[in-house]
Design a protein around this motif. Structure first.
Motif, PDB file in Angstrom:
ATOM      1  N   PRO A  11      -3.826  52.849  19.593  1.00 29.47           N
ATOM      2  CA  PRO A  11      -2.573  52.763  18.826  1.00 29.47           C
ATOM      3  C   PRO A  11      -1.317  52.863  19.681  1.00 29.47           C
ATOM      4  N   ASP A  12      -1.390  53.579  20.789  1.00 29.83           N
ATOM      5  CA  ASP A  12      -0.208  53.706  21.652  1.00 29.83           C
ATOM      6  C   ASP A  12       0.143  52.402  22.348  1.00 29.83           C
ATOM      7  N   GLN A  13      -0.778  51.467  22.376  1.00 30.65           N
ATOM      8  CA  GLN A  13      -0.544  50.190  23.045  1.00 30.65           C
ATOM      9  C   GLN A  13      -0.094  49.095  22.074  1.00 30.65           C
ATOM     10  N   SER A  14       0.116  49.457  20.822  1.00 30.12           N
ATOM     11  CA  SER A  14       0.466  48.447  19.828  1.00 30.12           C
ATOM     12  C   SER A  14       1.867  48.680  19.279  1.00 30.12           C
ATOM     13  N   TRP A 102      -5.166  43.078   2.972  1.00 27.87           N
ATOM     14  CA  TRP A 102      -5.523  43.025   4.385  1.00 27.87           C
ATOM     15  C   TRP A 102      -4.251  42.763   5.168  1.00 27.87           C
ATOM     16  N   ALA A 103      -3.884  43.712   6.040  1.00 29.29           N
ATOM     17  CA  ALA A 103      -2.701  43.581   6.894  1.00 29.29           C
ATOM     18  C   ALA A 103      -3.185  43.566   8.338  1.00 29.29           C
ATOM     19  N   VAL A 104      -3.155  42.407   8.941  1.00 30.10           N
ATOM     20  CA  VAL A 104      -3.758  42.233  10.261  1.00 30.10           C
ATOM     21  C   VAL A 104      -2.734  41.693  11.245  1.00 30.10           C
ATOM     22  N   THR A 105      -2.805  42.194  12.474  1.00 33.44           N
ATOM     23  CA  THR A 105      -1.955  41.683  13.545  1.00 33.44           C
ATOM     24  C   THR A 105      -2.816  40.874  14.504  1.00 33.44           C
ATOM     25  N   HIS A 146       1.552  37.484  13.286  1.00 30.09           N
ATOM     26  CA  HIS A 146       1.093  36.727  14.452  1.00 30.09           C
ATOM     27  C   HIS A 146       1.920  37.056  15.693  1.00 30.09           C
ATOM     28  N   GLY A 147       1.313  36.800  16.836  1.00 29.86           N
ATOM     29  CA  GLY A 147       2.032  36.891  18.106  1.00 29.86           C
ATOM     30  C   GLY A 147       2.442  38.300  18.496  1.00 29.86           C
ATOM     31  N   ALA A 148       1.568  39.263  18.237  1.00 25.95           N
ATOM     32  CA  ALA A 148       1.906  40.653  18.531  1.00 25.95           C
ATOM     33  C   ALA A 148       2.230  40.879  20.012  1.00 25.95           C
ATOM     34  N   TYR A 149       1.695  40.044  20.882  1.00 23.92           N
ATOM     35  CA  TYR A 149       1.958  40.202  22.318  1.00 23.92           C
ATOM     36  C   TYR A 149       3.180  39.419  22.781  1.00 23.92           C
ATOM     37  N   ALA A 150       3.384  38.243  22.211  1.00 30.55           N
ATOM     38  CA  ALA A 150       4.351  37.343  22.832  1.00 30.55           C
ATOM     39  C   ALA A 150       5.481  36.859  21.934  1.00 30.55           C
TER      40      ALA A 150
END
Length: 173
Positions: A11-14, A102-105, A146-150
């Motif tokens: 969780p600390d990385q999100s 459903w809540a998804v990243t 969408h795009g949680a990283y970028a």
């Protein structure tokens, strides 16, 4: 009451999931069960989880996409908590009529999930949708960030606000 069953192994990385939880957890009608905090050894207290679910009108399964599925502790949680005679089967009514959202990243953008002849999340949502139907729950259209990283901050903010708005008016779905 809205119960958010949150399952993120790191969780600390999100940043995105943290923001989602921060935006909704201050609401007086929201309770959050962070599975990886509660059960780091995967030893789920089924009675406590069933009591939490029983108090909810809406159950939200919030997690990052893991290989086109859910993290392992969330799968185990469903397997252990949604028991025969309680969640499904003859005389089981604990989940009947409750909403399931459903809540998804995802790390990928929207186009990444246009897989072959199966567009979007309809295929990926089938196991959870079927679970909701089997347990006589109301399946709500998923919220996908969408795009949680970028993704740029503005796009992520808009998606997180959409999540907040869905929780605010979920009964209208």
């Amino acid at each position: 009451m809205i119960l958010i069953v949150y399952a993120h192994p790191y969780p600390d990385q999100s940043r995105v999931n943290q923001q989602m939880l921060e935006r909704v957890s201050s609401r007086p009608d929201v309770a959050v069960r962070s599975l990886y905090d509660l059960y780091p050894n995967f030893d789920i207290d089924v009675d406590a989880e069933q009591r939490a679910v029983e108090q909810a009108e809406l159950v939200v399964l919030q997690h990052p996409m893991y290989w086109y599925s859910m993290p392992p502790l969330l799968k185990l949680w469903i397997d252990k908590v949604f028991t025969h005679g309680w969640a499904y089967g003859r005389g089981a009514t604990a989940l009947s009529g409750k909403g399931l959202l459903w809540a998804v990243t995802t790390g990928g953008n929207h186009d990444h999930f246009q897989i072959g002849a199966h567009p979007g999340f309809s295929v990926l949502a089938q196991p959870l949708h079927a679970t909701a139907v089997y347990c006589h729950m109301r399946w709500l259209d998923p919220v996908v960030v969408h795009g949680a990283y970028a993704a740029d901050a503005e796009t992520q903010h808009a998606q997180i606000e959409h999540y907040c708005a869905r929780l605010a008016c979920w009964k209208e779905d």
